[in-house]
Structures are given as C-alpha cells and as structure tokens.
Enzyme design. Sequence first.
Site, PDB file in Angstrom:
ATOM      1  CD  GLU A  90      33.586   1.035 -24.316  1.00  0.00           C
ATOM      2  OE1 GLU A  90      33.897   1.674 -23.281  1.00  0.00           O
ATOM      3  OE2 GLU A  90      33.956  -0.130 -24.527  1.00  0.00           O
ATOM      4  CE  LYS A 287      36.636   1.047 -20.070  1.00  0.00           C
ATOM      5  NZ  LYS A 287      35.785   0.853 -21.239  1.00  0.00           N
ATOM      6  CG  ASP A 303      30.054  11.371  -7.267  1.00  0.00           C
ATOM      7  OD1 ASP A 303      30.776  11.034  -8.217  1.00  0.00           O
ATOM      8  OD2 ASP A 303      30.456  12.099  -6.338  1.00  0.00           O
ATOM      9  CG  HIS A 400      34.141  -3.461 -29.697  1.00  0.00           C
ATOM     10  ND1 HIS A 400      33.472  -2.832 -28.670  1.00  0.00           N
ATOM     11  CD2 HIS A 400      35.012  -2.564 -30.178  1.00  0.00           C
ATOM     12  CE1 HIS A 400      33.933  -1.614 -28.542  1.00  0.00           C
ATOM     13  NE2 HIS A 400      34.875  -1.418 -29.447  1.00  0.00           N
TER      14      HIS A 400
END
Length: 451
Positions: A90, A287, A303, A400
């Site tokens: 991202e 998130k 992991d 962004h």
Amino acid sequence: MTDTNDISRIANGFSKLSKAEKLKATASIFPDAARVEAEMNSFNHPDAARQKIFDEFSENTITNYYFPYGVVPNVIINGKSYMMPMVIEESSVVAAASKSAKFWSTRGGFHAEIVDTRKLGQVHFIWNGDKQKLIDAFPALKAELMEQTQHITANMQKRGGGILDVELVDMTAYEPGYYQLKASFETCDSMGANFINSCLEEFASILRNFCEDREDFSGSEKQADVIMSILSNYTPDCLVRVWVECPIEELGSFEDGKITADEFARKFAMAVKVATVDTYRATTHNKGIYNGIDSLVLATGNDFRAVEAAGHTYASRSGKYSSLTYIDLSNNTFKYVLEVPMALGVVGGLTALHPMARRSIEMLGNPDARELMMIAATAGLANNFGALHSLTTSGIQKGHMKMHLLNILNHFEASETEKVDAVEYFKHNKVSFNSVRSFLIAYRENILNHG
Ligand code: MEV
C-alpha cells in the site's frame, strides 16, 4: 472461450505434478495460456537454488508473488536508532512511518517496554465424572505433565524458558464434561508455536494415561476424550507498550502555522476518543496500526496473521471492540500510547530461512524477540500517529493521492518522461484518477500536435 473457473480442467493429483507441470496446468485455464505461463515463470528467481528455498516454504508453488520492500531510516526507540524494514504493497504507509519517525526523532523518539512475554496453549477435553475428584487429582496430574515433558522442554529451559504453569479450567457451564488444561509458556527468542504444540500434544497423551491409571477414577472417569491440543493466538500476557511524549508546546504548529500545538493536541485527542467509543472508527484506526506492524512483522519473516488476530481480540477485551491506543494530555504533556500483544521470534521458522527476513533482522541489529516486539509496536504507533496527524490537519487524501500518483500513472501505462512531468505537475495540482487521466490525454495530444 476458455472458462477460467472450470476447475475440472485441472487433473486430479495436481500436487504430484512437477513445478513446471503445475505452472503449465494452471496457465492452461487462461485464454492466452502460453503468455500467462511465460509471465508467471518470469517471476521465478533466476538462481535455481535460491528459488528452491521459496518453493519449499509452502505447497503447490508455481512462481513468486512480489511485494515491495521499503525502509524507514532513523527510527529512535529508547535512544537507539534503527533502520526499519517494511514489506507492504500500500502506498503512503512507509512514507507515513518515515514522517512520524522524523517528527519524533527531535522530540525524544519512541519509548517502549515489554509488559510480559507469556504465551498460552490449551488441551480441550471431555471428562464425565465427579468434578471434585478431577480437581483433587489435578496437582498429581500437573506434576506428571511437567515431569514427562522434560524431553521436550530441556533445551528451552537451558535458554531460560519452558512451561511456566498449567491450570485446570472448568468449562462445564458451557458444555457438559468440558474442561481445559490451560498452560503458559516462555519461549524466549522463538515464536514458539512448534514448542508449545509439541508440549500440548504430549500433555494430551499424559492426561489420557493418567485418567486410565488413576485408581480412584472409575467407569467413564477413566477416559479423557481429548478434543484438540493447540496454542492460543490470543496472547494478552505477551504484551508490549510503546509511546511518544513531549510538552504540548513542543509539538510545534501545523499547516503553515494555521493550527497551533494546543489545537492539534486537542483535536488529536478527540480523534483517539472517537476510536475508543466508536467501533466503526476503531476498526480503521487499528487497521492503520497494523499497516505498520504487519509490514515489519512480514519483513522479519514472522506470522502477521497471528499478531493481528491477537491484537483485534485484545482490542475487544472490554467486551466492545475499541482503540488499541490511548492518550493523556495532563500536565501540558502530549503522551500517546499503544499497547499490543505480540508473539514474535528471531530464531526458527522463516526468520532463518527467508534470505530477506534474515537481512531484515540483521538490519535491525540482530535484536532478541523482546526488542523486536518493541520495534514492531513502534512501526504500528508511527503509522497510526502519521494517519491521525494527517486526518486531523490536512486530511488523508492530499498526501495519500500524491503517494498513489505513480500507481495511477502505471495504470495508464505512462512512459518514464510522462511520469517525471506528471510528478512535477501534480506538485501543485490535486491528484485524482480523473485528473491524472486528463493530464495524460492533454500531454499526449500536445506531443502529437507539436512533435
Ligand atoms: C489506510 O490504510 C489507513 C488509515 O485509514 C488509518 C486511519 O484512518 O487511521 C489511514
């Protein structure tokens, strides 16, 4: 036309095919099979020995799937400077972490501490009998569990770890006869999944034998019906805390002096409050934290699914899913804290096998597992601080979309010259999918008309 969903075209026994045959069979479901096969093959590593390492990580591998590997320089944690590797697809994530790292590098850096490193596992079993007899027999069972797993735990004990405790948990209120052996472990520098699961499977067989042999047990009491033995990815006691802190006035001003330090701190604190009380916002807030944590965890071959699962459960520990961060503005100080569970290793698993994971760990100065927990949590806080900083000042889209510009240009197959000129043009213009399309159309027409 070929139906790519017609899986009957793939022969039974796919796993027995050679890698080249698997690639061919997979490509055959595409209309342009030869081109797809060549394209997929082009992502294999030219060095066969190196490629074999990747092929053997998982199953039915036919090629590699590339992700970018970026770095965030000069991240100060507890006074020590790190070069932080991040694997993420991202745009803006590495940029946001870098911006936060730079911002805090002149304000004391990040501070971090380990709260605890205890991991958990369970043997779930059904036992029908006199509950009190099981409770009374448990100390003897526990002694056997500890003693008869010595062959598994000896090495870990030498490194300062091992089984810390085992409890009998009565779950009969939920299901008749349902009990657990709930064990806690210290796994030192390894993530410990294999060690924990091996201990638990041994526990299961010790438990069965114990019930069979126990003289005061009779009838069904002689039988422990083990349902499963597995670690828990919820590790609320394998916890790290990281924070940033400075006098509010030292935050400086924002948006060319339009937002003062006080206004910023108040708005920022309100944004954290929103994530604390509103589950919809908390999910996005967290998130953003995992944008940073996952990138670092993935770069070091750990992991990330386990780390995320634990974090989201921890975020729900009050019974309501909430923010993983909290803020304190008392005494004119801005103190912003992230607390997350994190089970990481620096030995074993992919950390030793994946050449880039090994390099990441080396880049970080060969930390032990505790230090790596602090670094990964810092990546999370850096990203979250960056996100809230943008959200409460300029808004997220400005930065962004600037970072996303190259993706949009690549989507329109822009040439290198077009990219250079577009980046220059969009320094002063708003980036959007449509504005980039219009820019390229005008740019190309101009070239056609004027050579
Ligand atoms: C995007 O990947 C992450 C953010 O949405 C996080 C946030 O809103 O806090 C920017």
